[in-house]
Design an enzyme around this catalytic site. Structure first.
Site, short mmCIF file in Angstrom:
data_model
loop_
_atom_site.label_atom_id
_atom_site.label_comp_id
_atom_site.label_asym_id
_atom_site.label_seq_id
_atom_site.Cartn_x
_atom_site.Cartn_y
_atom_site.Cartn_z
N CYS A 32 1.96 -4.31 8.31
CA CYS A 32 1.59 -2.94 7.99
C CYS A 32 0.26 -2.59 8.66
CB CYS A 32 1.48 -2.79 6.47
SG CYS A 32 0.80 -1.20 5.95
N CYS A 79 0.80 -1.24 0.00
CA CYS A 79 0.00 0.00 0.00
C CYS A 79 0.82 1.28 0.00
CB CYS A 79 -0.95 0.01 1.18
SG CYS A 79 -0.17 0.31 2.77
N CYS A 108 13.15 -7.86 11.54
CA CYS A 108 13.65 -8.76 10.51
C CYS A 108 12.56 -8.85 9.44
CB CYS A 108 13.93 -10.12 11.15
SG CYS A 108 14.65 -11.30 10.02
N CYS A 129 -2.61 -1.81 5.68
CA CYS A 129 -3.20 -2.84 4.80
C CYS A 129 -3.03 -4.24 5.36
CB CYS A 129 -2.61 -2.74 3.40
SG CYS A 129 -0.94 -3.42 3.23
FE FE Z 1 0.57 -1.70 3.70
#
Ligand code: FE
Length: 131
Positions: free
Chosen positions: A97, A51, A120, A100
């Site tokens: 994330c 995203c 990581c 998204c």
């Molecule tokens: Fe994302």
């Protein structure tokens, strides 16, 4: 609050390569020392492959010896969310994330100062936006 981005599974499969889909949406892991960015030192911002949300800065990237891009802290803390991951017979902290929900990798408590953390991250989850 990070704005949420929702896409259908069909959209994800269209937008991502099969390898990217496996990591970002299937919580897969690329093989060590094979990703695009594991040894990259180019200055820039690493954004979400799914995203475009800014996730990590090159200044916080370091050579962990693991074969995956490693950072000691997110660029914007609220853009990277954590979940407890008990897969593969281990207890790890998964990171994704916040916008998204794409899987990024894991965070471990064996990183360098100033945070002592090692994010990581799979190269397949990132795009490098060079400065
Ligand atoms: Fe994302």
């Amino acid at each position: 609050m990070t704005d949420k981005i929702e896409k259908t599974d069909e959209q994800w499969r269209e937008e991502l390569s099969p390898q990217e889909y496996n990591v970002c949406r299937g919580h897969g892991t690329e093989r060590a020392f094979t990703g695009q960015y594991w040894d990259t030192k180019t200055p820039g911002t690493y954004t979400c492959k799914g995203c475009g949300t800014p996730l990590f800065r090159s200044e916080t990237k370091y050579d962990s010896g693991s074969g995956w891009p490693s950072f000691y802290e997110p660029m914007v803390a609220e853009n990277v969310e954590e979940t407890r991951d008990e897969s593969l017979g281990m207890v790890r902290t998964e990171v994704h994330c916040a916008a998204c929900q794409s899987h990024l990798g894991h965070v471990f408590p064996d990183g360098p100062q100033p945070t002592g953390l090692r994010y990581c991250i799979n190269s397949l989850s990132l795009n490098l936006d060079e400065d």
